[in-house]
Design a protein around this motif. Structure first.
Motif, PDB file in Angstrom:
ATOM      1  N   ARG A   5     -35.987  35.572  19.113  1.00 13.39           N
ATOM      2  CA  ARG A   5     -35.501  34.581  20.078  1.00 13.39           C
ATOM      3  C   ARG A   5     -36.257  34.659  21.406  1.00 13.39           C
ATOM      4  N   ALA A  54     -38.104  24.727  17.118  1.00 14.00           N
ATOM      5  CA  ALA A  54     -36.751  24.206  16.897  1.00 14.00           C
ATOM      6  C   ALA A  54     -36.266  24.508  15.483  1.00 14.00           C
ATOM      7  N   ILE A  55     -37.137  24.373  14.501  1.00 14.68           N
ATOM      8  CA  ILE A  55     -36.750  24.646  13.108  1.00 14.68           C
ATOM      9  C   ILE A  55     -36.442  26.130  12.919  1.00 14.68           C
ATOM     10  N   THR A  57     -35.493  28.249  15.184  1.00 14.95           N
ATOM     11  CA  THR A  57     -34.257  28.552  15.909  1.00 14.95           C
ATOM     12  C   THR A  57     -33.035  28.022  15.161  1.00 14.95           C
ATOM     13  N   TYR A  58     -33.147  26.844  14.594  1.00 15.55           N
ATOM     14  CA  TYR A  58     -32.018  26.236  13.895  1.00 15.55           C
ATOM     15  C   TYR A  58     -31.595  27.064  12.684  1.00 15.55           C
ATOM     16  N   PHE A  59     -32.564  27.564  11.928  1.00 19.78           N
ATOM     17  CA  PHE A  59     -32.251  28.310  10.722  1.00 19.78           C
ATOM     18  C   PHE A  59     -32.058  29.804  10.965  1.00 19.78           C
ATOM     19  N   ASP A  60     -32.112  30.245  12.220  1.00 17.07           N
ATOM     20  CA  ASP A  60     -31.936  31.657  12.573  1.00 17.07           C
ATOM     21  C   ASP A  60     -32.856  32.573  11.768  1.00 17.07           C
ATOM     22  N   TRP A  61     -34.093  32.190  11.664  1.00 13.48           N
ATOM     23  CA  TRP A  61     -35.053  32.953  10.891  1.00 13.48           C
ATOM     24  C   TRP A  61     -35.590  34.090  11.763  1.00 13.48           C
TER      25      TRP A  61
END
Length: 67
Positions: A5, A54-55, A57-61
């Motif tokens: 993050r 954004a992708i 961050t969205y999927f919490d990878w």
């Protein structure tokens, strides 16, 4: 996810800075010149990186958590 993050925040901030600088210089560029083409390609690259951030961050990878 904490390390990922923080890296994503840095990448997002740098891309937003580049997009702001391109936005301020865009009115002074003449369409069809080499600098106009480079600015358009740079904007496309920065927007692509913002979408990738954004992708992720969205999927919490947790990209960097394994290291």
């Amino acid at each position: 996810m904490d390390r990922t993050r923080s890296v994503l925040k840095l990448v997002f901030g740098i891309n937003v800075l580049f997009l702001l600088l391109l936005g301020f210089s865009y009115p002074y560029l003449e369409p069809g010149t080499d600098s106009y083409v480079v600015a358009a390609m740079s904007a496309a690259l920065c927007l692509t990186m913002v979408v990738v951030v954004a992708i992720i961050t969205y999927f919490d990878w947790g990209v960097f958590d394994a290291y």
